[in-house]
Design an enzyme around this catalytic site. Sequence first.
Site, PDB file in Angstrom:
ATOM      1  N   GLU A 133      -8.228  -9.333  -6.844  1.00  0.00           N
ATOM      2  CA  GLU A 133      -8.420  -9.378  -5.386  1.00  0.00           C
ATOM      3  C   GLU A 133      -9.857  -9.776  -5.042  1.00  0.00           C
ATOM      4  OE1 GLU A 133      -5.845  -9.196  -3.637  1.00  0.00           O
ATOM      5  OE2 GLU A 133      -4.406  -7.790  -4.512  1.00  0.00           O
ATOM      6  N   HIS A 156      -9.743  -0.886  -2.424  1.00  0.00           N
ATOM      7  CA  HIS A 156      -8.322  -1.186  -2.235  1.00  0.00           C
ATOM      8  C   HIS A 156      -7.534  -0.165  -3.050  1.00  0.00           C
ATOM      9  CE1 HIS A 156      -4.410  -3.016  -2.343  1.00  0.00           C
ATOM     10  NE2 HIS A 156      -4.493  -3.249  -3.643  1.00  0.00           N
ATOM     11  N   HIS A 158      -3.317   1.826  -3.497  1.00  0.00           N
ATOM     12  CA  HIS A 158      -1.902   1.850  -3.121  1.00  0.00           C
ATOM     13  C   HIS A 158      -1.589   3.255  -2.595  1.00  0.00           C
ATOM     14  CE1 HIS A 158      -1.009  -1.635  -6.183  1.00  0.00           C
ATOM     15  NE2 HIS A 158      -1.867  -1.981  -5.236  1.00  0.00           N
ATOM     16  N   HIS A 228       2.405  -2.922   0.353  1.00  0.00           N
ATOM     17  CA  HIS A 228       1.518  -3.066  -0.801  1.00  0.00           C
ATOM     18  C   HIS A 228       0.444  -1.958  -0.855  1.00  0.00           C
ATOM     19  CE1 HIS A 228      -1.370  -5.851  -3.303  1.00  0.00           C
ATOM     20  NE2 HIS A 228      -1.536  -4.584  -3.576  1.00  0.00           N
TER      21      HIS A 228
HETATM   22  P1  13P Z   1      -6.492  -5.680 -10.369  1.00  0.00           P
HETATM   23  O1  13P Z   1      -6.156  -4.902 -11.640  1.00  0.00           O
HETATM   24  O2  13P Z   1      -6.633  -7.153 -10.663  1.00  0.00           O
HETATM   25  O3  13P Z   1      -7.676  -5.092  -9.672  1.00  0.00           O
HETATM   26  O4  13P Z   1      -5.236  -5.575  -9.400  1.00  0.00           O
HETATM   27  C1  13P Z   1      -4.842  -4.336  -8.888  1.00  0.00           C
HETATM   28  C2  13P Z   1      -4.226  -4.439  -7.535  1.00  0.00           C
HETATM   29  O5  13P Z   1      -4.011  -3.419  -6.929  1.00  0.00           O
HETATM   30  C3  13P Z   1      -3.911  -5.771  -6.986  1.00  0.00           C
HETATM   31  O6  13P Z   1      -3.557  -5.704  -5.641  1.00  0.00           O
HETATM   32 ZN    ZN Z   2      -2.896  -3.744  -4.978  1.00  0.00          ZN
END
Ligand code: 13P
Ligand code: ZN
Length: 293
Positions: A133, A156, A158, A228
Amino acid sequence: MTGNIDYAQNSTNSIFQKKELKTLFREIAEVAEYLWQRGWAERNAGNFSINVTGFFTGKELDSLAAYPLNPLTKSYPALKRKVFIISGTGTRMRDMAKNPGANICLVYMCETGSSCHIITQTDEGVPVRPTSELATHLAIQQQLVEKKATETVIIHAHVTELVALTQLPAFTSEYAINKVLWGMHPETLLFLPDGVGFIPFTLPGSESIAMATLKGFETRKVVLWEKHGCMSVGNSIAEAFDHLDLLAKSAKIYFLCRSAGTEPEGLTSAQLQEIRDSGVGSMDDYNYLKFMI
Ligand code: 13P
Ligand code: ZN
């Protein structure tokens, strides 16, 4: 757990021994553990970037230019000669919590902002590459620099409760999702008076998700990605985490009421108005009124 551990102990790169970086590694370790414990970072999920340019002297920045140059797909002119800690692609937050230095890389942007030098704590083994990202992180970091914002950190994650909310068609608009999040707990309005941005599903890691997210961050501190996850900005990694924690609490209350067989009433417009009038927190009248009246 993060007490006296030397997170740079396996580093053969003296840059990683910098006092400021070691202090930051402690904060990263703490938040990575929270993300893992909350179930918001399964497998390699989640990533972050931190602007650490202020840690380096001009001479030290020059020395970073000796590391191999990697072209970027886009140019970020406002980020020239800036340094970022970026989490490694494929790395796990549960490993990050034990050893941040081995799971991040330093990214030093070249003179034009169109390429970057990648610095890892050791040249042995598999070198750490920046998150997939990266385009979104650099775009937002550039926006923060251009706005002269105080925030330096982007996370970022989840966040399960928020992802679940974006799976419900009723909440796939900025109006609806802010109404429910503000409505479930007074603190959400107090600490996130501008609400959250909402991006309809867009391919992860793409330039399109970077551009859409950038728009969301023009006025907000958190942007949700439909089905996401979410991105949050903060003055520290702890603050960026707090925004997500606060929103997850609201989402959890909503789902608890639903699983008790009832639709929650939510704070009424009058109650939200009362919270705003209390003067606690920093309200933005325009954004508040735009959503609630
Ligand atoms: P990365 O392992 O490349 O950071 O990806 C994790 C992720 O949450 C992608 O949206
Ligand atoms: Zn992600």
